[in-house]
Design a protein around this motif. Sequence first.
Motif: not given
Length: 379
Positions: A11-14, A25-35
Motif C-alpha cells: 500500500r502506497i501513501l503519497i 504530477r502527483v495525480e498521474k503518478e497515483a493513477r499509474s501506480l493504481a493501474r
Amino acid sequence: MSDKDAGLHPRILITRSNPIAPDPRVEKEARSLARAGYPVSVLGWDRSGSLPTQENVEGVLVQRLSIRSEYARGLMNFFPLLRWEVGLLAWLVRKRNDYDILHSCDFDTVLPALLCKILFGKKVVYDIFDFYADHLRATPGWIKRLIRSVDLWAINRADAVILVDDARREQIAGPSPRRLAVIYNSPEDPGDQPAPAAHAGVELRLAYIGLLQVERGLLDVLEVLRRHPQWTLDLAGFGGDEARILEIAAQLPNVNWHGRVPYQATLALSAQADVLFALYDPAIPNHRFSSPNKLFEAMLLGKPVVVARDTNMDRLVEEHNFGLVVQYGNLSEIEAAFTHLAQDPGFRQQAGSRARQSYDQHFGWHVMEQKLIELYRQI
C-alpha cells in the motif's frame, strides 16, 4: 484484478505539501501506480483550510491536513512549515498500519517519512520535484546550506530516489542513492484536443497556466503584450506574486484571466494557443535544471514553445528543434521570438509536429509510467 492479487501489492501513501488541487504530477503518478495494481492514497497540506479533508479524485483517495499558512513569505513560513512537519509525522504515526511505502514528494515531506522508516520499517521513495535548498527565495545562505546537507543525507537514506530530469543528477552530486529513476514531468495523453479556434483580429494566441511568480518571465510577457494588442494571452494559476501580476494583467484587454483551473482545463486552454512559453530565470539554481509541465505539455499538444536560455529546457528545445530560445529578461528577444511565430505559421506547424514526435518517441507519460512501475517492482 482480484482481491487476492491486490493483497500482493504494498500500500502506497503519497505525501505532498500542497492541497493536491490540482497537482498534475502527483495525480498521474497515483493513477499509474493504481493501474498497476497498487492500493494508492494521497495526503496533502491545505493551507487555506477551505478544502474537503477527504475526497475521491479519479479513483484515488486524497486526504488533507488543514494547517493555516500562506505562500511565499520566506522565513515567516518557518513556523507553519514546522507545524506541517509535526502534523504530518503525527498523522503518519497514527495511521502507520494503513500504508507500507511512503512516496515523499520534496524535502518538506521526507523527514517524517524517514523517521517512520526507522521506527516502523516503512519503505521510502523520495520524489524530488525541486531541490529544496535551491528553491528557497528569501532565505539566508547558511540556512540553505544546512538544508542542503540534510537533504543529501535523506537521499542516501531513502529506498529509492526519483528525479524529474536527467540534468538534476548534477544538482544532487555527492550521495549514492540505492535506486535512482528519472521520470520527466510529461502529461498523460487524454486523446484528441480541439484545434485552435480562429479569433478575428488575433495574430497570435499565447497561454500560461501555472505558478504565478515574477521569476517566470510573466512581467516581461505582459509588457510585450502591451505593445502588441493584436496578440492575446490566456492566463491562469496561483502563486506568491499573483496580486502583482494580476494588477498589471487587469490593465491589458488582451489578457484573459481564468483563475485557478483544474488540470483538464489547463490542457484545454493550452490546446487553444498557438504558442506556449516557459521563461524561467536561470539565476535561480532550480531553474537551471528545470523540467516543467509546460515544456512537455507543448510536446503533447504539438505546440512550439519559447524558453529561456540556460534553464535546461533550452537544451531539449534545441536538441529536438521544437521552439525558440531567448535570453531571460531580454524584452527585445522575447518580442522578436513571438513576432517570428506570429508571422510564420508554417514554422509554427513544423515546430509543433517535431514537438509531438518528441513526446511520442522519448518523453510521453506512457514511457515514464513504465519507469515508475519498474522502480516499484525493484523495491
